[in-house]
Scaffold this motif. Structure first.
Motif, PDB file in Angstrom:
ATOM      1  N   VAL A   1       0.821  -1.215   0.000  1.00  0.00           N
ATOM      2  CA  VAL A   1       0.000   0.000   0.000  1.00  0.00           C
ATOM      3  C   VAL A   1       0.855   1.265   0.000  1.00  0.00           C
ATOM      4  O   VAL A   1       2.007   1.260   0.429  1.00  0.00           O
ATOM      5  CB  VAL A   1      -0.989   0.032   1.185  1.00  0.00           C
ATOM      6  CG1 VAL A   1      -1.953  -1.146   1.120  1.00  0.00           C
ATOM      7  CG2 VAL A   1      -0.273   0.071   2.519  1.00  0.00           C
ATOM      8  N   ASP A   2       0.240   2.330  -0.496  1.00  0.00           N
ATOM      9  CA  ASP A   2       0.900   3.634  -0.488  1.00  0.00           C
ATOM     10  C   ASP A   2       0.781   4.295   0.880  1.00  0.00           C
ATOM     11  O   ASP A   2       1.663   5.034   1.296  1.00  0.00           O
ATOM     12  CB  ASP A   2       0.257   4.546  -1.540  1.00  0.00           C
ATOM     13  CG  ASP A   2       0.415   3.991  -2.941  1.00  0.00           C
ATOM     14  OD1 ASP A   2       1.567   3.792  -3.366  1.00  0.00           O
ATOM     15  OD2 ASP A   2      -0.607   3.731  -3.600  1.00  0.00           O
TER      16      ASP A   2
ATOM     17  N   ILE B   1       6.901   1.210  10.845  1.00  0.00           N
ATOM     18  CA  ILE B   1       5.858   0.903   9.865  1.00  0.00           C
ATOM     19  C   ILE B   1       6.147   1.626   8.552  1.00  0.00           C
ATOM     20  O   ILE B   1       5.898   1.086   7.468  1.00  0.00           O
ATOM     21  CB  ILE B   1       4.463   1.263  10.418  1.00  0.00           C
ATOM     22  CG1 ILE B   1       4.178   0.459  11.687  1.00  0.00           C
ATOM     23  CG2 ILE B   1       3.382   0.993   9.372  1.00  0.00           C
ATOM     24  CD1 ILE B   1       2.977   0.947  12.482  1.00  0.00           C
ATOM     25  N   MET B   2       6.692   2.831   8.607  1.00  0.00           N
ATOM     26  CA  MET B   2       7.056   3.571   7.393  1.00  0.00           C
ATOM     27  C   MET B   2       8.001   2.773   6.518  1.00  0.00           C
ATOM     28  O   MET B   2       7.946   2.857   5.293  1.00  0.00           O
ATOM     29  CB  MET B   2       7.733   4.900   7.754  1.00  0.00           C
ATOM     30  CG  MET B   2       6.827   6.087   7.826  1.00  0.00           C
ATOM     31  SD  MET B   2       6.004   6.482   6.284  1.00  0.00           S
ATOM     32  CE  MET B   2       7.376   6.998   5.262  1.00  0.00           C
ATOM     33  N   ASP B   3       8.881   1.994   7.142  1.00  0.00           N
ATOM     34  CA  ASP B   3       9.823   1.176   6.375  1.00  0.00           C
ATOM     35  C   ASP B   3       9.109   0.086   5.576  1.00  0.00           C
ATOM     36  O   ASP B   3       9.694  -0.496   4.666  1.00  0.00           O
ATOM     37  CB  ASP B   3      10.853   0.522   7.310  1.00  0.00           C
ATOM     38  CG  ASP B   3      11.830   1.528   7.894  1.00  0.00           C
ATOM     39  OD1 ASP B   3      11.977   2.630   7.319  1.00  0.00           O
ATOM     40  OD2 ASP B   3      12.447   1.213   8.929  1.00  0.00           O
ATOM     41  N   LYS B   4       7.845  -0.178   5.915  1.00  0.00           N
ATOM     42  CA  LYS B   4       7.102  -1.256   5.259  1.00  0.00           C
ATOM     43  C   LYS B   4       6.164  -0.764   4.158  1.00  0.00           C
ATOM     44  O   LYS B   4       5.734  -1.552   3.332  1.00  0.00           O
ATOM     45  CB  LYS B   4       6.275  -2.014   6.301  1.00  0.00           C
ATOM     46  CG  LYS B   4       7.106  -2.652   7.387  1.00  0.00           C
ATOM     47  CD  LYS B   4       6.236  -3.319   8.420  1.00  0.00           C
ATOM     48  CE  LYS B   4       7.099  -3.907   9.526  1.00  0.00           C
ATOM     49  NZ  LYS B   4       6.335  -4.714  10.462  1.00  0.00           N
ATOM     50  N   VAL B   5       5.809   0.520   4.169  1.00  0.00           N
ATOM     51  CA  VAL B   5       4.842   1.046   3.194  1.00  0.00           C
ATOM     52  C   VAL B   5       5.562   1.840   2.106  1.00  0.00           C
ATOM     53  O   VAL B   5       6.730   2.178   2.245  1.00  0.00           O
ATOM     54  CB  VAL B   5       3.761   1.933   3.862  1.00  0.00           C
ATOM     55  CG1 VAL B   5       2.993   1.168   4.907  1.00  0.00           C
ATOM     56  CG2 VAL B   5       4.358   3.196   4.441  1.00  0.00           C
ATOM     57  N   LYS B   6       4.828   2.169   1.054  1.00  0.00           N
ATOM     58  CA  LYS B   6       5.411   2.932  -0.050  1.00  0.00           C
ATOM     59  C   LYS B   6       5.424   4.431   0.196  1.00  0.00           C
ATOM     60  O   LYS B   6       6.288   5.128  -0.316  1.00  0.00           O
ATOM     61  CB  LYS B   6       4.633   2.643  -1.336  1.00  0.00           C
ATOM     62  CG  LYS B   6       4.738   1.209  -1.806  1.00  0.00           C
ATOM     63  CD  LYS B   6       3.896   1.021  -3.056  1.00  0.00           C
ATOM     64  CE  LYS B   6       3.910  -0.426  -3.502  1.00  0.00           C
ATOM     65  NZ  LYS B   6       3.055  -0.632  -4.670  1.00  0.00           N
ATOM     66  N   GLY B   7       4.457   4.948   0.972  1.00  0.00           N
ATOM     67  CA  GLY B   7       4.341   6.391   1.065  1.00  0.00           C
ATOM     68  C   GLY B   7       4.245   6.992   2.443  1.00  0.00           C
ATOM     69  O   GLY B   7       5.119   7.730   2.863  1.00  0.00           O
ATOM     70  N   PHE B   8       3.169   6.702   3.182  1.00  0.00           N
ATOM     71  CA  PHE B   8       2.946   7.370   4.463  1.00  0.00           C
ATOM     72  C   PHE B   8       2.240   6.451   5.453  1.00  0.00           C
ATOM     73  O   PHE B   8       1.625   5.464   5.077  1.00  0.00           O
ATOM     74  CB  PHE B   8       2.130   8.659   4.283  1.00  0.00           C
ATOM     75  CG  PHE B   8       0.696   8.426   3.875  1.00  0.00           C
ATOM     76  CD1 PHE B   8      -0.297   8.245   4.829  1.00  0.00           C
ATOM     77  CD2 PHE B   8       0.347   8.372   2.542  1.00  0.00           C
ATOM     78  CE1 PHE B   8      -1.617   8.020   4.456  1.00  0.00           C
ATOM     79  CE2 PHE B   8      -0.965   8.150   2.157  1.00  0.00           C
ATOM     80  CZ  PHE B   8      -1.951   7.975   3.118  1.00  0.00           C
TER      81      PHE B   8
END
Length: 165
Positions: free
Chosen positions: A27-28, A53-60
């Motif tokens: 997810v973004d 968690i930011m390290d796991k997502v594409k955006g925010f």
């Protein structure tokens, strides 16, 4: 500018962690509350949790903190905003979803997802959440008009201290 976002809840974190991790990686944007962020990142520190968690997502990552507002983690930094100081809270159920809907609706209206758009969208999400708690279920949102949203946004910004010297 299609954006794919997800929300979660503790049940998925506790019972389907591997599948949730797969979804989060695709997810973004990811929305969760503060307890879920700490649980997902396995740390009591909310800032560390958001960054993990930011390290796991594409955006925010948007971490909702109920009556204490929210923190948005973005590649370009953090955005924190208190909740609107509501005089009347009838039903907090759905406030987080209203925040996410207002946030995403604002991004869609703006047509971009840079940090400036994210900051503006946090304000709109916060305004929508504040209306949500003033009624039961969707009651307040069903009668909401654009001018009321604009006024709440203005009131929320007036509530904040001025930046600078």
């Amino acid at each position: 500018m299609p954006l794919v976002c997800s929300d979660s809840m503790n049940m998925w974190i506790e019972n389907e962690r591997d599948k949730l991790d797969q979804v989060v990686s695709k997810v973004d944007g990811f929305f969760c509350n503060d307890a879920e962020a700490r649980m997902l990142a396995d740390t009591p520190n909310l800032i560390q949790a958001g960054r993990t968690i930011m390290d796991k997502v594409k955006g925010f990552v948007s971490v909702k903190k109920g009556e204490h507002g929210s923190i948005l983690f973005h590649r370009e930094g953090l955005v924190g905003l208190p909740a609107f100081p509501a005089d009347k809270v009838l039903d907090p159920t759905g406030a987080g979803d209203s925040f996410a809907g207002g946030f995403m609706g604002s991004l869609a209206r703006l047509g971009r997802s840079d940090i400036s758009a994210m900051k503006e969208s946090v304000v709109y999400g916060t305004a929508m959440a504040s209306f949500s708690v003033e009624g039961f279920g969707l009651e307040k949102l069903l009668t909401l008009e654009d001018h009321a949203i604009s006024e709440r946004r203005r009131q929320l910004l007036d509530f904040l201290p001025a930046a600078g010297p």
